[in-house]
Design an enzyme around this catalytic site. Sequence first.
Site, short mmCIF file in Angstrom:
data_model
loop_
_atom_site.label_atom_id
_atom_site.label_comp_id
_atom_site.label_asym_id
_atom_site.label_seq_id
_atom_site.Cartn_x
_atom_site.Cartn_y
_atom_site.Cartn_z
N ASP A 1 -1.42 11.77 -1.24
CA ASP A 1 -2.12 12.43 -2.35
C ASP A 1 -2.92 13.62 -1.82
O ASP A 1 -3.92 13.43 -1.12
CB ASP A 1 -3.05 11.44 -3.05
CG ASP A 1 -3.80 12.06 -4.21
OD1 ASP A 1 -3.28 11.98 -5.34
OD2 ASP A 1 -4.89 12.63 -3.99
N TYR B 1 -7.80 21.09 -1.79
CA TYR B 1 -8.12 20.51 -0.49
C TYR B 1 -7.79 21.48 0.66
O TYR B 1 -8.18 21.23 1.80
CB TYR B 1 -7.35 19.21 -0.26
CG TYR B 1 -7.62 18.10 -1.23
CD1 TYR B 1 -8.66 18.16 -2.16
CD2 TYR B 1 -6.81 16.96 -1.25
CE1 TYR B 1 -8.89 17.14 -3.06
CE2 TYR B 1 -7.04 15.93 -2.14
CZ TYR B 1 -8.07 16.03 -3.05
OH TYR B 1 -8.27 15.00 -3.94
N LYS C 1 -2.41 18.57 -6.87
CA LYS C 1 -3.22 18.82 -8.07
C LYS C 1 -3.47 20.31 -8.21
O LYS C 1 -3.66 21.00 -7.20
CB LYS C 1 -4.55 18.07 -7.99
CG LYS C 1 -4.42 16.61 -7.62
CD LYS C 1 -5.76 15.94 -7.45
CE LYS C 1 -5.63 14.61 -6.75
NZ LYS C 1 -5.38 14.73 -5.31
N HIS D 1 -6.36 18.96 -11.95
CA HIS D 1 -7.39 18.33 -11.13
C HIS D 1 -8.67 18.01 -11.91
O HIS D 1 -9.27 16.95 -11.72
CB HIS D 1 -7.72 19.24 -9.94
CG HIS D 1 -8.26 18.53 -8.76
ND1 HIS D 1 -8.18 19.01 -7.48
CD2 HIS D 1 -8.91 17.34 -8.64
CE1 HIS D 1 -8.72 18.16 -6.63
NE2 HIS D 1 -9.19 17.15 -7.30
N LEU E 1 -13.54 3.22 -1.90
CA LEU E 1 -14.45 2.44 -1.06
C LEU E 1 -15.91 2.75 -1.37
O LEU E 1 -16.81 2.13 -0.80
CB LEU E 1 -14.15 2.70 0.43
CG LEU E 1 -12.71 2.41 0.84
CD1 LEU E 1 -12.50 2.70 2.31
CD2 LEU E 1 -12.31 0.98 0.51
N LYS F 1 -8.87 6.99 1.97
CA LYS F 1 -8.60 8.06 2.93
C LYS F 1 -9.34 7.77 4.23
O LYS F 1 -10.40 7.14 4.23
CB LYS F 1 -9.03 9.42 2.37
CG LYS F 1 -10.51 9.54 2.07
CD LYS F 1 -10.82 10.90 1.44
CE LYS F 1 -12.29 11.04 1.11
NZ LYS F 1 -13.19 11.03 2.28
N SER F 2 -8.77 8.22 5.32
CA SER F 2 -9.43 8.12 6.61
C SER F 2 -8.77 9.10 7.57
O SER F 2 -7.54 9.24 7.57
CB SER F 2 -9.33 6.70 7.19
OG SER F 2 -9.94 6.66 8.47
N ARG G 1 -7.95 3.27 11.41
CA ARG G 1 -8.56 2.85 10.15
C ARG G 1 -7.56 2.96 9.00
O ARG G 1 -7.53 2.09 8.12
CB ARG G 1 -9.78 3.73 9.86
CG ARG G 1 -10.61 3.30 8.67
CD ARG G 1 -11.34 1.99 8.89
NE ARG G 1 -12.14 1.99 10.10
CZ ARG G 1 -13.33 2.57 10.23
NH1 ARG G 1 -13.87 3.21 9.22
NH2 ARG G 1 -13.99 2.49 11.37
N ASN H 1 -6.37 -0.08 6.59
CA ASN H 1 -6.46 -0.01 5.13
C ASN H 1 -5.13 -0.35 4.45
O ASN H 1 -5.11 -0.74 3.28
CB ASN H 1 -6.92 1.38 4.68
CG ASN H 1 -8.37 1.65 5.00
OD1 ASN H 1 -9.14 0.74 5.30
ND2 ASN H 1 -8.76 2.91 4.94
#
Length: 280
Positions: free
Chosen positions: A46, A51, A76, A109, A191, A233-234, A239, A243
């Site tokens: 995504d 971004y 987006k 978005h 999270l 996200k990470s 990590r 997840n």
Amino acid sequence: MQKCPAIPLNDGQAIPQLGFGVWRLEEDDAPDVVGAAIKAGYRHIDTAQGYDNEAGVGRAIAEADIDRQDLFITSKLRNGHQGYDSAMRSLEESLDRLQLDYLDLFLIHWPAPAHDKYAETWKAFVELQKQGRVRSIGVSNFLPEHIQRIIAETGVVPAVNQVELHPAYQQRDIREWHRDHDIQLECYSPLGGKDTGLFENPAISEIAERHGKSAAQVIIRWHIQQNLIVLPKSSKPERAAENFDVWDFTLSADDVARLDALDRPDGKTLPQPDENNEMF
């Protein structure tokens, strides 16, 4: 490797329930980070024009040893690109940066209601879907009133609405509305971020310890068991892999009830949907 389940969409397509979010991921870091996520099992990526990392994500996709049809790629539309003609051009620019022939999902978005362009933008999205440039179309940060307007003007219901949703901000009122209209909810910032304190919450910590999992894994599993699409996200590959490792345990009804009880009125951490949010 456990396969991620897919959620059916109202247009006949299906979306992997657990995706990898890349907000705040630097362009130069994206190939390695997204590549590691794909190796860990993610098939749903995504991103967004806002971004500023689509080209990096595109490099990761191009370098991955995965068939295109096995990946689900979302982007987006940048707020400044709203409007019919601008949205049509902007999608082509995203495809060029991502090195793709089509998107699996394209989202508006933000509604940015003060600009009042989201309805004509949605008409462009409907046309892009008809042309096959986009498999599914949807929105992000839209309130029911915004969605009702675009449906009234086009007759086309969004496949998804991507919103902030986590145990501290559960949005139960709009969840019921979206179920009634057959629109799937995607959860960003699942999270909760530092301000919510979810990782230090005693209930979550106890549940995590009992299952031999991390707090993040428990929170992600909470989303999954409620049929929500979840986008953690990470930037750390280990990590990200952790997840994704959420398929070998199940929260009990009591576990779920304890997380349900963490909802609170001030739990939202990011801008309100009816703000213009020029960041994107």
